[in-house]
Every structure is written in C-alpha cells, then in structure tokens.
Design a protein around this motif. Structure first.
Motif, PDB file in Angstrom:
ATOM      1  N   LYS A  93       0.839  -1.208   0.000  1.00  0.00           N
ATOM      2  CA  LYS A  93       0.000   0.000   0.000  1.00  0.00           C
ATOM      3  C   LYS A  93       0.874   1.257   0.000  1.00  0.00           C
ATOM      4  O   LYS A  93       0.641   2.196  -0.761  1.00  0.00           O
ATOM      5  CB  LYS A  93      -0.938  -0.012   1.210  1.00  0.00           C
ATOM      6  CG  LYS A  93      -1.919   1.128   1.250  1.00  0.00           C
ATOM      7  CD  LYS A  93      -2.856   0.992   2.434  1.00  0.00           C
ATOM      8  CE  LYS A  93      -3.819   2.163   2.487  1.00  0.00           C
ATOM      9  NZ  LYS A  93      -4.731   2.052   3.650  1.00  0.00           N
ATOM     10  N   ARG A  96       2.771   1.583  -3.372  1.00  0.00           N
ATOM     11  CA  ARG A  96       1.873   2.078  -4.426  1.00  0.00           C
ATOM     12  C   ARG A  96       1.571   3.560  -4.252  1.00  0.00           C
ATOM     13  O   ARG A  96       1.468   4.299  -5.223  1.00  0.00           O
ATOM     14  CB  ARG A  96       0.576   1.274  -4.441  1.00  0.00           C
ATOM     15  CG  ARG A  96       0.746  -0.105  -5.030  1.00  0.00           C
ATOM     16  CD  ARG A  96      -0.593  -0.831  -5.142  1.00  0.00           C
ATOM     17  NE  ARG A  96      -0.381  -2.207  -5.540  1.00  0.00           N
ATOM     18  CZ  ARG A  96      -0.497  -3.254  -4.721  1.00  0.00           C
ATOM     19  NH1 ARG A  96      -0.860  -3.085  -3.471  1.00  0.00           N
ATOM     20  NH2 ARG A  96      -0.261  -4.460  -5.178  1.00  0.00           N
ATOM     21  N   ARG A  97       1.412   3.992  -2.997  1.00  0.00           N
ATOM     22  CA  ARG A  97       1.151   5.404  -2.724  1.00  0.00           C
ATOM     23  C   ARG A  97       2.324   6.264  -3.193  1.00  0.00           C
ATOM     24  O   ARG A  97       2.140   7.284  -3.850  1.00  0.00           O
ATOM     25  CB  ARG A  97       0.899   5.625  -1.222  1.00  0.00           C
ATOM     26  CG  ARG A  97       0.508   7.060  -0.868  1.00  0.00           C
ATOM     27  CD  ARG A  97       0.439   7.262   0.626  1.00  0.00           C
ATOM     28  NE  ARG A  97       1.748   7.247   1.251  1.00  0.00           N
ATOM     29  CZ  ARG A  97       2.599   8.272   1.251  1.00  0.00           C
ATOM     30  NH1 ARG A  97       2.288   9.393   0.645  1.00  0.00           N
ATOM     31  NH2 ARG A  97       3.772   8.189   1.846  1.00  0.00           N
TER      32      ARG A  97
END
Length: 166
Positions: A93, A96-97
């Motif tokens: 997460k 990807r951010r």
C-alpha cells in the motif's frame, strides 16, 4: 533505519515549505504545473505536491520547483521495495502510494524537463511505473526491484539527485 531517515527528511522538507509559505494564497495567474488537484483524498498531508511549490518563485519551471521532492520520493520508493531484497515484508500500500506520487509529479514536471536530463528523468518515471505494476505477493522479487536497483537505474537516480537547475 534508512526508511525512517528518508521519511523524516521528507517530513522536514514538507514542514519547512509549509512554514515558509505562511499560508498565503498565490496571486491570480496561471495554475502551477504541479499535480495539486490530482492528489488522492487518502494521501497523507506530508506527501501533498502543494508543499513543494510553497517556496517556488514564479519564474521557476515545474521541473526545477519539484525536483527535490521527486528525488526524495524515488528514494522512499526504492527503500520500500528494497526491503524485499533483505527478505523483509514490503508494504504494498505504501509502495503504491509513493509510486502514484512519483507518477503525479512526473506528469506535472514532464513539460519542463531540461533536455540534458530528460532521458534520466523519463527513464526513472518509467522504472517506477514498471516496478509498481509488479507489486503483488505473486510477483518475483526481481520483477519489482530490478527496474529501480539496476546499475542504469541507480546511475540515472544519481544524475537526477545531483542535477542543479540553472
């Protein structure tokens, strides 16, 4: 340890930019090229592209104005996916951010990239895109890390890090 240091540096840069801005609104004129409107609602405030332009002068290009934050984001991404090389779990997460942040900055900076650094810049944006597209538990570690840890990628990242806008 390196990841914490990079995150602290990123937060320090953000805090400095916010303090120096003083909360003033820009005067009327064309909207800066940075991706302010495209930042997702779930992104942390410290990662907001608006902070990078808080101290920018009107004559600065989007590339020069945002290069430091772009470089920090690249280091943060490499550190996050690099955990896989050490056998540590990767926070998909978070990776990807950061990859989305790099893509947003890359798009905003694209039109003002100086010709002498354009190849390194575009190659790094592409490398992060390629790497982040492989972020899953089913992927091979090398599929994720090679685009950002190859000798060429590291040389391009170094070139961008050492680049000084005129």
């Amino acid at each position: 340890m390196r990841v914490r240091l990079v995150r602290c540096a990123f937060l320090l840069l953000t805090a400095t930019a916010l303090v120096s801005c003083g909360g003033e609104q820009p005067t009327a004129g064309p909207e800066p090229a940075s991706p302010q409107a495209s930042v997702s609602a779930t992104a942390e405030p410290a990662a907001s592209p608006t902070t990078a332009r808080a101290t920018a002068t009107p004559s600065e290009s989007a590339f020069c104005r945002d290069l430091n934050v772009f470089n920090i984001a690249q280091v943060m991404y490499a550190a996050e996916v690099g955990k896989a090389l050490a056998g540590q779990p990767v926070d998909f997460k978070e990776a990807r951010r950061i990859a989305r942040l790099i893509a947003q900055y890359g798009k905003a900076m694209e039109d003002s990239v100086p010709p002498d650094i354009a190849d390194a810049f575009h190659s790094q944006v592409k490398a992060v895109r390629k790497s982040s597209s492989k972020l899953s538990t089913d992927s091979n570690v090398r599929d994720v890390t090679d685009p950002v840890y190859s000798d060429k990628a590291q040389a391009r990242r170094k070139k961008l890090d050492e680049y000084e806008c005129g």
